[in-house]
Design an enzyme around this catalytic site. Sequence first.
Site, PDB file in Angstrom:
ATOM      1  N   ASP A 186      22.893   4.675  43.162  1.00 41.33           N
ATOM      2  CA  ASP A 186      22.660   4.899  41.842  1.00 41.33           C
ATOM      3  C   ASP A 186      22.335   3.593  41.227  1.00 41.33           C
ATOM      4  O   ASP A 186      23.174   2.840  41.035  1.00 41.33           O
ATOM      5  CB  ASP A 186      23.866   5.676  41.329  1.00 41.33           C
ATOM      6  CG  ASP A 186      23.728   6.112  39.702  1.00 41.33           C
ATOM      7  OD1 ASP A 186      22.772   5.535  39.181  1.00 41.33           O
ATOM      8  OD2 ASP A 186      24.466   7.007  39.358  1.00 41.33           O
ATOM      9  N   VAL A 187      21.217   3.395  40.636  1.00 40.02           N
ATOM     10  CA  VAL A 187      20.693   2.137  39.959  1.00 40.02           C
ATOM     11  C   VAL A 187      21.327   1.892  38.735  1.00 40.02           C
ATOM     12  O   VAL A 187      21.167   0.731  38.407  1.00 40.02           O
ATOM     13  CB  VAL A 187      19.204   2.265  39.915  1.00 40.02           C
ATOM     14  CG1 VAL A 187      18.326   2.371  40.996  1.00 40.02           C
ATOM     15  CG2 VAL A 187      18.458   3.296  38.956  1.00 40.02           C
ATOM     16  N   TYR A 229      12.927   8.035  26.659  1.00 41.76           N
ATOM     17  CA  TYR A 229      12.019   7.802  27.785  1.00 41.76           C
ATOM     18  C   TYR A 229      10.859   6.732  27.486  1.00 41.76           C
ATOM     19  O   TYR A 229      10.571   5.895  28.320  1.00 41.76           O
ATOM     20  CB  TYR A 229      11.409   9.066  28.251  1.00 41.76           C
ATOM     21  CG  TYR A 229      10.602   9.257  29.553  1.00 41.76           C
ATOM     22  CD1 TYR A 229      11.225   8.937  30.668  1.00 41.76           C
ATOM     23  CD2 TYR A 229       9.269   9.437  29.360  1.00 41.76           C
ATOM     24  CE1 TYR A 229      10.434   8.798  31.878  1.00 41.76           C
ATOM     25  CE2 TYR A 229       8.472   9.064  30.378  1.00 41.76           C
ATOM     26  CZ  TYR A 229       9.008   9.062  31.782  1.00 41.76           C
ATOM     27  OH  TYR A 229       8.301   8.899  32.857  1.00 41.76           O
ATOM     28  N   LYS A 246      10.246   2.981  29.581  1.00 41.94           N
ATOM     29  CA  LYS A 246       9.226   2.781  30.244  1.00 41.94           C
ATOM     30  C   LYS A 246       8.255   1.770  29.376  1.00 41.94           C
ATOM     31  O   LYS A 246       7.425   0.802  30.012  1.00 41.94           O
ATOM     32  CB  LYS A 246       8.106   4.110  30.040  1.00 41.94           C
ATOM     33  CG  LYS A 246       8.949   5.105  31.135  1.00 41.94           C
ATOM     34  CD  LYS A 246       9.066   4.582  32.451  1.00 41.94           C
ATOM     35  CE  LYS A 246       9.275   5.732  33.441  1.00 41.94           C
ATOM     36  NZ  LYS A 246       9.810   5.128  34.703  1.00 41.94           N
ATOM     37  N   GLY A 253       8.713  13.331  44.952  1.00 40.79           N
ATOM     38  CA  GLY A 253       7.807  12.946  43.985  1.00 40.79           C
ATOM     39  C   GLY A 253       6.924  11.905  44.296  1.00 40.79           C
ATOM     40  O   GLY A 253       6.512  11.510  45.337  1.00 40.79           O
ATOM     41  N   ILE A 254       6.580  11.135  43.036  1.00 42.32           N
ATOM     42  CA  ILE A 254       5.916   9.941  43.156  1.00 42.32           C
ATOM     43  C   ILE A 254       6.504   8.944  44.110  1.00 42.32           C
ATOM     44  O   ILE A 254       5.795   8.415  45.090  1.00 42.32           O
ATOM     45  CB  ILE A 254       5.657   9.365  41.631  1.00 42.32           C
ATOM     46  CG1 ILE A 254       4.742  10.160  41.052  1.00 42.32           C
ATOM     47  CG2 ILE A 254       5.028   7.807  42.163  1.00 42.32           C
ATOM     48  CD1 ILE A 254       4.761   9.694  39.328  1.00 42.32           C
TER      49      ILE A 254
END
Length: 239
Positions: free
Chosen positions: A53-54, A145, A149, A18-19
Site C-alpha cells: 500500500d503506497v 483527484y 494529478k 488496468g493501465i
Amino acid sequence: MEESNVARSVLVTGGNRGIGLAIARRFAEQGDSVAVTHRGAPVPDGLLGVTCDVTDSEQVDAAFTEIEETHGPVEILVSNAGITDDSLLLRMSEEQFSRVLDANLTGSFRVAKRATRGMLRKRWGRLVFISSEVGLSGGAGQANYAASKAGLVGFARSLARELGSRNITANVISPGFVATGMTAVLPDERKRDILRQVPLGRGADTTEIAAAATFLASGAAAYITGAVLPVDGGLGMGH
C-alpha cells in the site's frame, strides 16, 4: 549512450490491472524483469507481485527490499497507483481530500524517494509518473483527484532538475479517457460527453499508455526529462 539489450529491473505500482498492468506487460515483453505492487489481488504469470500500500512507508520499503533481492535495484519506476473519491467541493470531507492526495501524490513521493536510492548508486534511472488530463483541465467533483494529478507535474519537474546530473530522468504521462475499470463505472451519457470533446473521437486503449511509458524509459528518450506527455487523443490541447 544508453544501455541496450539488457534486462532492466522495473517496478510498476498498481500494476496488477488496468493501465498499470498494460505497462507492466509491455516492459515484460521487452525482456525486462518486472515487479508490480498490489493490495491482495491476483498477479498475472511472468510478473513479480509484491503486496504494498503506497500510503504506508514501511510497506513501500519492504516491497523494494523484496524486489531488490529478486531483480536487483529498481532502475525504472512507473508510479501508477492511484484512487478516486469524487464529490462536489461543499460535500467533500477533509478526509476524502487528504486520502486521495496521500495515495496519488504522497504515494508517488514515497516510491520515488525509495527508488532513487539505487538509481543514484547506478547513476542511471527512469522515473515515470502517471497523471491525468483532469490534472491539467480540472474536473467538476474531482478537486482532490485533479489536485493530486496536477501535483505530480511539479513533483516530477523538481526531480528532473535535482537528479538530471546523475542521468536520472523524470517525466509525466497525462492520459485522457481510457477504457479501464475506473472509467467503466461512469454513466453512459457522461462517457459520450467526454468522447465528444476528443478530436480523435475515441478513448485510448491501455496499450497506448503503455507504449508511451516504455518510450520514456527507452534510449530514444534519453534527452527527455521534465516533460508532460499527453496521450489523450487531443482532449487536452493547449495545456
